[in-house]
Motif scaffolding. Structure first.
Motif, mmCIF file in Angstrom:
data_model
loop_
_atom_site.group_PDB
_atom_site.id
_atom_site.type_symbol
_atom_site.label_atom_id
_atom_site.label_comp_id
_atom_site.label_asym_id
_atom_site.label_seq_id
_atom_site.Cartn_x
_atom_site.Cartn_y
_atom_site.Cartn_z
ATOM 1 N N SER A 1 40.677 -24.351 10.041
ATOM 2 C CA SER A 1 39.724 -23.383 10.615
ATOM 3 C C SER A 1 39.551 -22.138 9.756
ATOM 4 C CB SER A 1 40.251 -22.944 11.980
ATOM 5 O OG SER A 1 41.515 -22.311 11.819
ATOM 6 N N LYS A 2 40.382 -21.985 8.723
ATOM 7 C CA LYS A 2 40.375 -20.713 7.996
ATOM 8 C C LYS A 2 39.540 -20.760 6.727
ATOM 9 C CE LYS A 2 43.158 -17.600 9.985
ATOM 10 N NZ LYS A 2 44.609 -17.638 9.870
ATOM 11 N N ASN B 1 43.389 -19.979 1.138
ATOM 12 C CA ASN B 1 43.809 -20.508 2.442
ATOM 13 C C ASN B 1 45.274 -20.928 2.317
ATOM 14 O OD1 ASN B 1 44.059 -21.763 4.915
ATOM 15 N ND2 ASN B 1 42.322 -23.133 4.641
ATOM 16 N N GLU C 1 44.986 -24.036 6.746
ATOM 17 C CA GLU C 1 44.450 -24.236 8.086
ATOM 18 C C GLU C 1 42.997 -24.667 7.988
ATOM 19 O OE1 GLU C 1 45.927 -21.025 11.108
ATOM 20 O OE2 GLU C 1 45.851 -20.126 9.132
ATOM 21 N N ARG D 1 48.537 -17.920 8.663
ATOM 22 C CA ARG D 1 48.660 -18.283 10.077
ATOM 23 C C ARG D 1 49.445 -17.178 10.788
ATOM 24 N NH1 ARG D 1 50.643 -23.049 9.370
ATOM 25 N NH2 ARG D 1 48.852 -24.281 9.965
#
Ligand SMILES: *Cc1c(COP(=O)(O)O)cnc(C)c1O
Length: 235
Positions: free
Chosen positions: A132-133, A126, A130, A164
């Motif tokens: 959400s990732k 990651n 993030e 991103r």
């Protein structure tokens, strides 16, 4: 646009961009992301000489693998991995790009048949941090890598990132450069634990999707993962 034409343009782009950075175009593999694309589209890509495909959803992928049933094809799994799907992944795929925790690696190692070649795996990082990732944090990477290299049915081959999204070329390069440095650091930290032949295999950077391929090539991508660029928009 036709799939054959977009593949030709993509190969041209790889030639141009790799020459710009003194890289060998043959060191950059196209992993055609065929998730949510039809069998017919995949067949068109095969006719145009593309044999490596990536899928994100296990059920959908298995239907395609079984339907196409061609031993010359190479299948890569790039989606989030749930524990209850690892057996199918271990059985039907050649590469997995999205390993981000120990439990998943352990299950794949146990479930990979010893009659098959070791499963090639990449650790997903990651890199843009993030929430959400998917992906492991850079801090946790060395431990997971060390655990995986002791698993005899898995072969650690490198790192995968999905940074991103941005259209800013400089920012794209920054994330990819960080990933390249991370792999270098990792190889150094593992150097004493890897024998020479294994260290040579830990050399892949899976990075670059339809919108950031030039930046990925500039920073050392060895596997690029375009989907829509080849096949058009998904269902
Ligand atoms: C869907 C997907 C891609 C392809 O994205 P495009 O924007 O269609 O090129 C690449 N990598 C991963 C991990 C994906 O989930």
């Amino acid at each position: 646009m036709h799939i054959k034409q977009s593949l030709q343009q993509l190969r041209q782009l790889i030639e141009t961009e790799s020459a710009r950075y003194n890289r060998n175009a043959t060191d950059i593999k196209i992993i055609a992301v065929s998730k949510k694309q039809s069998i017919k589209s995949i067949e068109q890509a095969i006719s145009a000489g593309q044999y490596i495909f990536a899928e994100s959803y296990v059920q959908e992928a298995l239907a395609k693998i079984q339907n196409l049933n061609r031993p010359e094809l190479q299948w890569h799994f790039i989606g989030p991995i749930q524990s209850n799907k690892t057996a199918k992944i271990a059985q039907h795929f050649d590469w997995v790009h999205s390993i981000d925790r120990l439990k998943i690696a352990q299950r794949l190692n146990e479930q990979r048949a010893t009659s098959l070649p070791a499963l090639n795996v990449l650790i997903q990082v990651n890199i843009s941090n993030e929430a959400s990732k998917a992906g492991i944090s850079p801090e946790q990477l060395p431990q997971l890598a060390q655990d995986i290299i002791s698993m005899s049915n898995l072969r650690l081959r490198g790192l995968m990132v999905m940074p991103r999204q941005t259209t800013d070329y400089k920012l794209q390069r920054q994330s990819f450069a960080q990933t390249r440095l991370l792999l270098n650091e990792l190889k150094q930290s593992l150097a004493t634990k890897l024998d020479f032949s294994l260290a040579g295999l830990l050399d892949n950077l899976s990075m670059g999707t339809s919108n950031d391929i030039p930046a990925a090539i500039a920073e050392g991508a060895t596997m690029i993962r375009p989907g829509t660029l080849i096949f058009g928009s998904r269902d």
